[in-house]
Design a protein around this motif. Structure first.
Motif, short mmCIF file in Angstrom:
data_model
loop_
_atom_site.label_atom_id
_atom_site.label_comp_id
_atom_site.label_asym_id
_atom_site.label_seq_id
_atom_site.Cartn_x
_atom_site.Cartn_y
_atom_site.Cartn_z
N GLY A 60 4.03 11.33 0.37
CA GLY A 60 5.17 10.79 1.08
C GLY A 60 4.73 9.72 2.06
N PRO A 61 5.67 9.19 2.84
CA PRO A 61 5.31 8.14 3.80
C PRO A 61 4.21 8.54 4.76
CG PRO A 61 7.69 8.24 3.54
CD PRO A 61 7.13 9.41 2.78
N TRP A 62 4.21 9.78 5.28
CA TRP A 62 3.20 10.18 6.25
C TRP A 62 1.80 10.07 5.67
CZ3 TRP A 62 -0.62 13.95 6.31
CH2 TRP A 62 -1.24 14.18 7.53
N THR A 63 1.60 10.61 4.48
CA THR A 63 0.28 10.58 3.84
C THR A 63 -0.16 9.14 3.58
OG1 THR A 63 0.76 12.69 2.80
CG2 THR A 63 -1.06 11.43 1.87
N ALA A 64 0.76 8.32 3.10
CA ALA A 64 0.44 6.92 2.81
C ALA A 64 0.13 6.15 4.09
CB ALA A 64 1.61 6.27 2.07
N GLU A 65 0.89 6.42 5.15
CA GLU A 65 0.66 5.73 6.42
C GLU A 65 -0.67 6.12 7.05
OE1 GLU A 65 5.46 5.43 7.22
OE2 GLU A 65 4.30 7.11 8.01
N VAL A 105 0.84 -1.20 0.00
CA VAL A 105 0.00 0.00 0.00
C VAL A 105 0.87 1.24 0.00
CG1 VAL A 105 -1.61 1.39 1.37
CG2 VAL A 105 -1.99 -1.07 1.13
N ILE A 106 1.83 1.29 0.92
CA ILE A 106 2.68 2.47 1.07
C ILE A 106 3.57 2.67 -0.14
CG2 ILE A 106 4.55 3.45 2.47
CD1 ILE A 106 3.02 2.07 4.90
N THR A 107 4.11 1.58 -0.68
CA THR A 107 4.95 1.67 -1.88
C THR A 107 4.15 2.20 -3.06
OG1 THR A 107 6.38 -0.13 -1.16
CG2 THR A 107 6.36 0.35 -3.51
N VAL A 131 0.21 -0.17 11.43
CA VAL A 131 0.92 0.87 10.68
C VAL A 131 1.15 2.05 11.61
CG1 VAL A 131 0.76 2.49 8.74
CG2 VAL A 131 -0.02 0.14 8.46
N PHE A 132 2.28 2.72 11.46
CA PHE A 132 2.61 3.87 12.30
C PHE A 132 3.10 4.99 11.40
CE2 PHE A 132 5.10 6.08 15.68
CZ PHE A 132 4.09 6.18 16.63
N ALA A 133 3.12 6.22 11.92
CA ALA A 133 3.58 7.38 11.15
C ALA A 133 4.68 8.10 11.93
CB ALA A 133 2.41 8.32 10.86
N PRO A 134 5.90 7.58 11.91
CA PRO A 134 6.96 8.12 12.76
C PRO A 134 7.42 9.52 12.38
CG PRO A 134 7.86 6.48 11.27
CD PRO A 134 6.37 6.41 11.13
N GLY A 135 7.04 9.99 11.20
CA GLY A 135 7.40 11.34 10.81
C GLY A 135 6.42 12.40 11.30
N SER A 175 4.00 -3.15 18.18
CA SER A 175 3.44 -4.08 17.19
C SER A 175 2.85 -5.28 17.95
CB SER A 175 4.57 -4.54 16.26
OG SER A 175 4.09 -5.41 15.28
N PRO A 176 1.69 -5.79 17.55
CA PRO A 176 0.95 -5.60 16.29
C PRO A 176 -0.15 -4.54 16.34
CG PRO A 176 -0.02 -7.42 17.48
CD PRO A 176 1.08 -6.87 18.36
N TRP A 177 -0.04 -3.58 17.25
CA TRP A 177 -1.09 -2.57 17.40
C TRP A 177 -0.53 -1.16 17.26
CZ3 TRP A 177 -5.97 -3.93 17.10
CH2 TRP A 177 -6.37 -5.22 17.48
N ARG A 178 0.37 -0.97 16.31
CA ARG A 178 0.99 0.36 16.17
C ARG A 178 -0.01 1.44 15.78
NH1 ARG A 178 6.37 -1.36 12.85
NH2 ARG A 178 4.95 -3.03 12.21
N SER A 179 -1.05 1.09 15.03
CA SER A 179 -2.05 2.09 14.67
C SER A 179 -2.84 2.56 15.89
CB SER A 179 -3.02 1.53 13.61
OG SER A 179 -2.36 1.33 12.39
N VAL A 180 -3.05 1.66 16.83
CA VAL A 180 -3.73 2.04 18.07
C VAL A 180 -2.78 2.87 18.94
CG1 VAL A 180 -4.90 1.22 20.14
CG2 VAL A 180 -5.27 0.06 17.96
N ALA A 181 -1.51 2.52 18.95
CA ALA A 181 -0.52 3.33 19.67
C ALA A 181 -0.53 4.76 19.13
CB ALA A 181 0.87 2.72 19.55
N ALA A 182 -0.66 4.90 17.82
CA ALA A 182 -0.75 6.24 17.23
C ALA A 182 -1.99 6.96 17.73
CB ALA A 182 -0.76 6.14 15.70
N ARG A 183 -3.11 6.27 17.80
CA ARG A 183 -4.33 6.88 18.33
C ARG A 183 -4.14 7.33 19.78
NH1 ARG A 183 -5.97 3.29 14.44
NH2 ARG A 183 -8.00 3.58 13.41
N VAL A 184 -3.45 6.50 20.56
CA VAL A 184 -3.17 6.86 21.95
C VAL A 184 -2.36 8.16 22.00
CG1 VAL A 184 -1.96 6.21 24.08
CG2 VAL A 184 -3.23 4.47 22.78
#
Length: 210
Positions: free
Chosen positions: A134-139, A123-125, A151-155, A186-195
């Motif tokens: 860029g990566p942020w928008t794709a993530e 998806v990101i590629t 999925v996470f958005a470290p930027g 992981s495997p809940w990086r998207s939830v970590a982002a929400r947190v």
């Protein structure tokens, strides 16, 4: 690689939050502060990706205002973007750079339905091959429009700042450092982002993401 866990309901988010709270005392503290986390599921497709481009490098309030004007003008579909003049798009608040990005997305011919069935990396590629994505928008698209759980958005600056405060770091982690740090979630990086976005709202009294 197959598609992993998909976040579909608030219960999915709660499951991830419970896992994170058990895995990390600081995450448990943040979740206690924020309360229930938002689902943040959105539709997938052209308009949502265009909306993510609009959100790049502007405040949430500015992005909401620009997107509202774009919807009022009907400038949220690929053909409308291709037919619109630069003046039309400047009138709703798009910069010259974002006009170029919007046109590139409209011309890219992405098969959005097919993205539902490929791996996070694919998806990101696929998305980052388009100028302006860029990566942020794709993530962010993978997280919210496709519901990918890991999925996470470290930027993202709001995520970096929330982690700095929560983990009492000497400064914001770099994107590389943050990507490594997020492996523990992981495997809940998207939830970590929400947190972290929810925690950012508490400690900074403003939204970190639309």
């Amino acid at each position: 690689m197959t598609v992993g866990r998909i976040i579909e309901t608030p219960e999915c988010v709660s499951e991830g939050a419970e896992w994170l709270a058990l895995a990390c005392p600081r995450m448990a503290y943040a979740i206690d502060q924020t309360g229930p986390l938002p689902l943040r599921r959105r539709l997938d497709g052209f308009a949502q990706l265009l909306s993510a481009i609009v959100s790049q490098q502007v405040s949430v309030a500015s992005a909401n205002a620009i997107w509202g004007r774009m919807k009022d003008a009907g400038l949220i579909g690929p053909r409308k973007i291709q037919w619109a003049s630069d003046d039309d798009m400047r009138a709703v608040g798009l910069s010259r750079q974002k006009i170029r990005y919007a046109r590139a997305l409209a011309a890219a011919g992405i098969n959005f339905k097919a993205l539902r069935d490929v791996s996070d990396d694919e998806v990101i590629t696929t998305l980052t091959q388009v100028s302006g994505i860029g990566p942020w928008t794709a993530e962010v698209y993978a997280m919210f429009s496709l519901g990918r759980a890991d999925v996470f958005a470290p930027g993202d600056l709001a995520l970096q700042e929330a982690a700095r405060v929560l983990y009492d770091l000497p400064g914001r982690p770099t994107e590389k450092e943050f990507r490594q740090m997020a492996l523990a979630w992981s495997p809940w990086r998207s939830v970590a982002a929400r947190v972290l976005w929810a925690y950012y709202r508490i400690v900074k009294d403003r939204e970190g993401i639309r």
